[in-house]
Enzyme design. Structure first.
Site, PDB file in Angstrom:
ATOM      1  N   ASP A  79       0.847  -1.193   0.000  1.00 39.55           N
ATOM      2  CA  ASP A  79       0.000   0.000   0.000  1.00 39.55           C
ATOM      3  C   ASP A  79       0.881   1.242   0.000  1.00 39.55           C
ATOM      4  O   ASP A  79       1.666   1.448   0.926  1.00 39.55           O
ATOM      5  CB  ASP A  79      -0.916  -0.002   1.232  1.00 39.55           C
ATOM      6  CG  ASP A  79      -2.059   1.003   1.088  1.00 39.55           C
ATOM      7  OD1 ASP A  79      -2.343   1.450  -0.043  1.00 39.55           O
ATOM      8  OD2 ASP A  79      -2.671   1.336   2.121  1.00 39.55           O
TER       9      ASP A  79
ATOM     10  N   HIS B 265      -3.715  13.846   0.863  1.00 39.13           N
ATOM     11  CA  HIS B 265      -4.005  12.946   1.982  1.00 39.13           C
ATOM     12  C   HIS B 265      -2.866  12.969   3.003  1.00 39.13           C
ATOM     13  O   HIS B 265      -3.102  13.093   4.211  1.00 39.13           O
ATOM     14  CB  HIS B 265      -4.231  11.517   1.467  1.00 39.13           C
ATOM     15  CG  HIS B 265      -4.380  10.506   2.551  1.00 39.13           C
ATOM     16  ND1 HIS B 265      -5.469  10.463   3.394  1.00 39.13           N
ATOM     17  CD2 HIS B 265      -3.570   9.489   2.950  1.00 39.13           C
ATOM     18  CE1 HIS B 265      -5.329   9.466   4.259  1.00 39.13           C
ATOM     19  NE2 HIS B 265      -4.184   8.862   4.010  1.00 39.13           N
TER      20      HIS B 265
ATOM     21  N   ARG C 174       0.384  15.277  13.480  1.00 38.77           N
ATOM     22  CA  ARG C 174       1.691  15.776  13.874  1.00 38.77           C
ATOM     23  C   ARG C 174       1.688  17.296  13.931  1.00 38.77           C
ATOM     24  O   ARG C 174       1.262  17.879  14.924  1.00 38.77           O
ATOM     25  CB  ARG C 174       2.781  15.248  12.937  1.00 38.77           C
ATOM     26  CG  ARG C 174       3.103  13.782  13.152  1.00 38.77           C
ATOM     27  CD  ARG C 174       4.281  13.333  12.286  1.00 38.77           C
ATOM     28  NE  ARG C 174       4.041  13.586  10.866  1.00 38.77           N
ATOM     29  CZ  ARG C 174       3.442  12.708  10.047  1.00 38.77           C
ATOM     30  NH1 ARG C 174       3.063  11.551  10.492  1.00 38.77           N
ATOM     31  NH2 ARG C 174       3.247  13.015   8.787  1.00 38.77           N
TER      32      ARG C 174
ATOM     33  N   GLU D  43      -9.131   4.108  -2.545  1.00 40.67           N
ATOM     34  CA  GLU D  43      -7.878   3.864  -3.256  1.00 40.67           C
ATOM     35  C   GLU D  43      -8.175   3.117  -4.548  1.00 40.67           C
ATOM     36  O   GLU D  43      -9.273   2.609  -4.758  1.00 40.67           O
ATOM     37  CB  GLU D  43      -6.925   2.997  -2.403  1.00 40.67           C
ATOM     38  CG  GLU D  43      -6.693   3.549  -0.996  1.00 40.67           C
ATOM     39  CD  GLU D  43      -5.511   2.918  -0.274  1.00 40.67           C
ATOM     40  OE1 GLU D  43      -4.644   2.299  -0.939  1.00 40.67           O
ATOM     41  OE2 GLU D  43      -5.455   3.045   0.956  1.00 40.67           O
TER      42      GLU D  43
ATOM     43  N   GLN E 168      -4.862   2.192  14.962  1.00 41.58           N
ATOM     44  CA  GLN E 168      -3.728   2.718  14.186  1.00 41.58           C
ATOM     45  C   GLN E 168      -2.916   3.733  14.993  1.00 41.58           C
ATOM     46  O   GLN E 168      -1.688   3.693  15.015  1.00 41.58           O
ATOM     47  CB  GLN E 168      -4.265   3.375  12.915  1.00 41.58           C
ATOM     48  CG  GLN E 168      -3.182   3.910  11.965  1.00 41.58           C
ATOM     49  CD  GLN E 168      -3.784   4.510  10.697  1.00 41.58           C
ATOM     50  OE1 GLN E 168      -4.996   4.502  10.509  1.00 41.58           O
ATOM     51  NE2 GLN E 168      -2.937   5.029   9.832  1.00 41.58           N
TER      52      GLN E 168
ATOM     53  N   THR F  38      -4.734   6.392  -0.043  1.00 37.28           N
ATOM     54  CA  THR F  38      -5.970   7.186  -0.098  1.00 37.28           C
ATOM     55  C   THR F  38      -5.840   8.311  -1.111  1.00 37.28           C
ATOM     56  O   THR F  38      -4.852   9.041  -1.107  1.00 37.28           O
ATOM     57  CB  THR F  38      -6.247   7.782   1.294  1.00 37.28           C
ATOM     58  OG1 THR F  38      -6.211   6.732   2.240  1.00 37.28           O
ATOM     59  CG2 THR F  38      -7.596   8.482   1.331  1.00 37.28           C
TER      60      THR F  38
END
Ligand code: CA
Length: 423
Positions: free
Chosen positions: A133, A140, A149, A208, A247, A356
């Protein structure tokens, strides 16, 4: 010789102008007719065309292909024939379905190899060995980087220099229509002092596309951007289901793990690069010239309109995202060149997903995470409900098509309904 890809063809099969499966498409899939065994199909309008039946009647005999290939339960042996043969089969199907056809009586032909698509169970079309991936949408990566972040330095320093990716799990890739069970896992909610265990509360989709590897490189031998498209058989829609709470707690320092590998959904029809040829387009202008092995010539992107609809258990499908494959900063040729630059061998049937695909505005964001900006701006649905993330009973439907000058080539859909976690 290939026919002129821009000449508009018509089929003797009735094909609606808004059908994804015009005679210009001729995708490949694996289907099971009622009470029978899996075999290769193509799609035309509302119909699925049985390649095993055509092969049994000798329609491909002059192409020197073992008839048994058309009775396979995956496309892998067919893809392994190589582009010259698979292209010849596709062209033969176009010739059979073209309304210029005069050798046969079309009305009789229709009876013996066309089935309504509703009567054919479409199966996972590939034996997928490995799945990668990418993370190739700048929008994105910027949105996610800003949320998790630093909005001022949303992209990590490597992002503009290489197509970032991770290796995923092939065993949980399923075909459209397969129910998706909400995963359980370990999370660290805001304010908690120790991890908790339970069903994911922040379940998401990722819009995707994925390309199917159609040719193998020997271990130790990179594939150049110039040759990369020779190694791509075709594309499918891809939903990378994601558990955001799992995640967030697990992903550092090695990247996503259990938040991603519980399920991904693909569309059943593989659309070839030949079918997409009329829709080539430029890529976004690179901000930094990449290293020579990532440079390329020509148009390596494709103008494919994408959308995501959300259907609640009691509601109708409601479109919540419109994006386009062309937004990707890194194209498939660059992804493939980067993937193999260290000598990594690719195998037929491997899948490489794009990451994505988000666009420039907030209607084009390809995940709930971005559409709701981490749940702070819920989506309002026509049935009066709202969503920050997905609920049990929700169905996510991804669609994609390319359209230009009377030619339409589409992917059908990648659909999945969420079912409750095991308790
Ligand atoms: Ca992804």
């Amino acid at each position: 010789m290939m026919s002129n890809p821009n000449r508009v063809l018509r089929s003797w099969v009735d094909v609606s102008p808004d059908s994804d499966f015009s005679i210009h498409n001729i995708p490949f899939g694996i289907g099971r007719p009622p009470g029978s065994t899996p075999r290769l199909f193509t799609a035309i309008g509302q119909y699925a065309a049985d390649l095993q039946v055509l092969a049994e009647h000798g329609f491909f005999d002059d192409l020197d292909i073992d008839r048994a290939i058309f009775s396979s339960s995956t496309l892998n042996p067919f893809i392994a024939l190589g582009r010259e043969k698979t292209r010849a089969v596709r062209q033969r199907l176009i010739d059979i379905l073209d309304d210029d056809l005069d050798e046969w009586d079309a009305s009789q032909l229709k009876e013996f190899f066309l089935l309504p698509q509703t009567k054919v169970s479409m199966l996972l079309p590939l034996q997928i060995g490995d799945y990668t991936d990418f993370y190739s949408s700048r929008e994105h990566a910027t949105n996610v980087g800003a949320m998790f972040r630093d909005p001022q330095n949303a992209l990590l320093p490597n992002w503009l220099h290489l197509p970032v990716a991770y290796h995923g799990r092939a065993s949980s890739i399923v075909v459209s229509g397969t129910p998706i069970r909400r995963p359980q896992g370990q999370t660290m909610p805001d304010g908690a002092s120790s991890p908790q265990f339970g069903p994911s509360r922040l379940l998401d989709f990722e819009l995707e596309m994925a390309f199917v590897i159609g040719r193998e490189n020997a271990m130790g031998h990179p594939v150049s951007t110039a040759d990369a498209e020779d190694y791509i058989f075709g594309l499918v829609l891809f939903n990378d289901w994601s558990a955001r709470d799992i995640q967030r707690w697990e992903y550092q320092p090695l990247g996503p793990f259990l938040s991603k590998n519980f399920a991904s959904t693909i569309s059943p029809w593989v659309v070839t690069l030949d079918a997409l040829e009329p829709f080539r387009c430029t890529s976004p202008e690179p901000e930094i010239a990449p290293l020579p092995y990532l440079q390329y010539t020509g148009n390596r992107n494709f103008d494919i309109q994408l959308e995501v609809a959300l259907q609640t258990a009691s509601g109708a499908p409601h479109t919540i995202c419109r994006s386009n494959f062309r937004y990707l900063y890194w194209n498939m040729s660059q992804q493939l060149a980067h993937h193999t630059i260290n000598g990594c061998p690719l195998r037929i049937g491997d899948l490489c997903a794009s990451g994505t695909i988000s666009g420039p505005n907030n209607e084009s964001y390809g995940s709930m995470l971005e559409l709701t900006w981490r749940g702070t701006q819920p989506i309002q649905l026509p049935d009066g409900s709202e969503r920050r993330f997905l609920h049990d009973g929700d169905t996510v439907i991804m669609r994609g098509f390319a359209q230009k000058e009377g030619i339409r080539v589409g992917f059908g859909e990648a659909r999945g309904t969420l079912i409750p976690a095991l308790q």
